[in-house]
Design an enzyme around this catalytic site. Sequence first.
Site, mmCIF file in Angstrom:
data_model
loop_
_atom_site.group_PDB
_atom_site.id
_atom_site.type_symbol
_atom_site.label_atom_id
_atom_site.label_comp_id
_atom_site.label_asym_id
_atom_site.label_seq_id
_atom_site.Cartn_x
_atom_site.Cartn_y
_atom_site.Cartn_z
ATOM 1 N N TYR A 62 0.854 -1.196 0.000
ATOM 2 C CA TYR A 62 0.000 0.000 0.000
ATOM 3 C C TYR A 62 0.880 1.234 0.000
ATOM 4 O O TYR A 62 1.887 1.277 0.713
ATOM 5 C CB TYR A 62 -0.910 0.021 1.238
ATOM 6 C CG TYR A 62 -2.352 -0.236 0.869
ATOM 7 C CD1 TYR A 62 -3.004 0.634 -0.002
ATOM 8 C CD2 TYR A 62 -3.045 -1.328 1.361
ATOM 9 C CE1 TYR A 62 -4.321 0.401 -0.377
ATOM 10 C CE2 TYR A 62 -4.363 -1.565 0.996
ATOM 11 C CZ TYR A 62 -4.983 -0.690 0.129
ATOM 12 O OH TYR A 62 -6.283 -0.916 -0.239
ATOM 13 N N GLU A 64 -0.601 4.820 -0.419
ATOM 14 C CA GLU A 64 -1.414 6.020 -0.670
ATOM 15 C C GLU A 64 -0.603 7.266 -0.364
ATOM 16 O O GLU A 64 0.195 7.301 0.570
ATOM 17 C CB GLU A 64 -2.681 5.980 0.187
ATOM 18 C CG GLU A 64 -3.656 4.948 -0.360
ATOM 19 C CD GLU A 64 -4.925 4.838 0.459
ATOM 20 O OE1 GLU A 64 -5.303 3.701 0.783
ATOM 21 O OE2 GLU A 64 -5.518 5.882 0.766
ATOM 22 N N ASP A 239 -8.021 14.532 -23.496
ATOM 23 C CA ASP A 239 -7.958 13.111 -23.178
ATOM 24 C C ASP A 239 -7.337 12.433 -24.404
ATOM 25 O O ASP A 239 -7.997 12.246 -25.425
ATOM 26 C CB ASP A 239 -9.388 12.614 -22.926
ATOM 27 C CG ASP A 239 -9.464 11.117 -22.706
ATOM 28 O OD1 ASP A 239 -8.455 10.426 -22.957
ATOM 29 O OD2 ASP A 239 -10.533 10.630 -22.316
ATOM 30 N N THR A 268 -4.643 6.915 -21.263
ATOM 31 C CA THR A 268 -4.453 5.545 -20.797
ATOM 32 C C THR A 268 -3.065 5.141 -21.267
ATOM 33 O O THR A 268 -2.445 5.822 -22.088
ATOM 34 C CB THR A 268 -5.484 4.563 -21.381
ATOM 35 O OG1 THR A 268 -5.479 4.684 -22.808
ATOM 36 C CG2 THR A 268 -6.881 4.833 -20.854
ATOM 37 N N LYS A 271 -3.300 1.596 -24.852
ATOM 38 C CA LYS A 271 -3.841 1.573 -26.224
ATOM 39 C C LYS A 271 -2.679 1.736 -27.200
ATOM 40 O O LYS A 271 -1.817 0.875 -27.242
ATOM 41 C CB LYS A 271 -4.915 2.648 -26.367
ATOM 42 C CG LYS A 271 -6.113 2.434 -25.419
ATOM 43 C CD LYS A 271 -7.233 3.408 -25.712
ATOM 44 C CE LYS A 271 -8.466 3.099 -24.880
ATOM 45 N NZ LYS A 271 -8.519 3.866 -23.625
ATOM 46 N N ARG A 277 -2.431 -1.918 -18.660
ATOM 47 C CA ARG A 277 -3.713 -1.216 -18.501
ATOM 48 C C ARG A 277 -3.569 -0.210 -17.363
ATOM 49 O O ARG A 277 -3.170 -0.549 -16.262
ATOM 50 C CB ARG A 277 -4.823 -2.202 -18.159
ATOM 51 C CG ARG A 277 -5.088 -3.191 -19.263
ATOM 52 C CD ARG A 277 -6.382 -3.905 -19.007
ATOM 53 N NE ARG A 277 -7.473 -3.001 -19.245
ATOM 54 C CZ ARG A 277 -8.091 -2.880 -20.427
ATOM 55 N NH1 ARG A 277 -7.703 -3.613 -21.451
ATOM 56 N NH2 ARG A 277 -9.088 -2.036 -20.578
#
Length: 471
Positions: A62, A64, A239, A268, A271, A277
């Site tokens: 973790y 954060e 985007d 992203t 692509k 991903r």
Amino acid sequence: MNAESSAFRSALEVVRTIEPRIADAIAKELTDQRESLKLIASENYASPAVLLAMGNWLSDKYAEGTIGRRFYAGCQNVDTVESVATEHARELFGAQYAYVQPHSGIDANLVAYWAILADRVEVPYLKKFEKRQVNDLNDAEWAELRAAFGNQRMLGMSLDAGGHLTHGFRPNISGKMFDQRSYGVDPATGQIDYDALRATAKEFKPLVIVGGYSAYPRKVNFRTMREIADEVGATFMVDMAHFAGLVAGKVFTGDFDPIPHAHIVTTTTHKSLRGPRGGAVLCGPELSDQVDRGCPMVLGGPLAHVMAAKAIAFAEARQPSFATYAQQIVANSQALAEGLARRGVQLVSGGTDNHLVLIDVHPFGLTGRQAEQALLDSGIVTNRNAIPQDPNGAWYTSGIRVGTPALTSRGLGTTEMDQIAELIHTVLAQTTPAEGSKAKYTLDPALSDRVSKQATELLADYPLYPSVDLG
Ligand code: DSN
């Protein structure tokens, strides 16, 4: 045995000891991908290094917060991973700041929208909020603010012109955070009408103008869009999820490169960029503090294993060979468009400047849904998509979107694209819609078998993951 084969074989062997069905599904996915003609514009094949960077114990941590400022102890290795990934992202795109934690494109857009709202929304009409920062409000104040957010406006590309759900449409949270209005394309050219966009922006006065698309086959003039945003005092967000690989590979430069023109850019990584991903946000120092609040404001703990894979993908995209790849994506897309047009297939906007082609299947008497399934029966994997002013709506549609990033990764070139155009035309021309149905159709199984075999033969010379032999 080479390193890749040995790594994937060993991984599957370990997985198999716990749940053989999962090991089988993973192996079968490789077989299926090897055998299919993948023309889905948003898919690609990540390198073995990208894939392997994800399968490890970074997943267990973790972290954060942000680099060097975490809500958990012991994040020194995640700090290294995230620093390397952001460094490569900044260098790759020439951006001042990169945030590589978003888990997907939708998350990247949420981070960006939140950053824009936090930066721009002073709520001066609610006196009590004067000089307050939105991130410091208590729950009751939030409730008041939620109502106020309803007045913020977003101008994005319409869905049928190729825009994305996250650009302010009701089924997505962006459509609930913002009042949305759309800009579209000129019906005569199928291309963005910048004068109409300017007129809408002046009348609507949006807080945010969103550039970018998921099914528009042309390049976009981001310089003009920024000028329009400046004229109306809007924040300009792009985007670039679909075409990030073309930006990274310097196919889109000057007016067509979003980085120098937009206030904030999202993407992203899987692509045309060919990474794992995931998502990322790029911006200047004006918005970076707000972007850094992405986690925990709208994101869960960062996926350190995926950030590691993003670092690998960004590093790969900085190699000269990636520019060659990006150019070939567009050369292939244009060859496919020309091959289809020569055979009389109608294309939205008449062609393409990027990685995708949008076929209007209406002249064949088909819906997108019928065409998509008939092509799939014939070994050609595409997806149905709305076209401008689509009479069949977003479910059945009248379009088929085809893209070349994946097959270009496999090594196919312009000659093969012409052969693929022939296969697509053959299937569409031979498919007959069933009376009164938007989904059913008839297609001679012998013909779909023949096309399927031709598709497999076409791929035989371009093995997928040639270094990976699962035995
Ligand atoms: N699902 C992606 C696409 O196919 O374009 C966009 O989110």
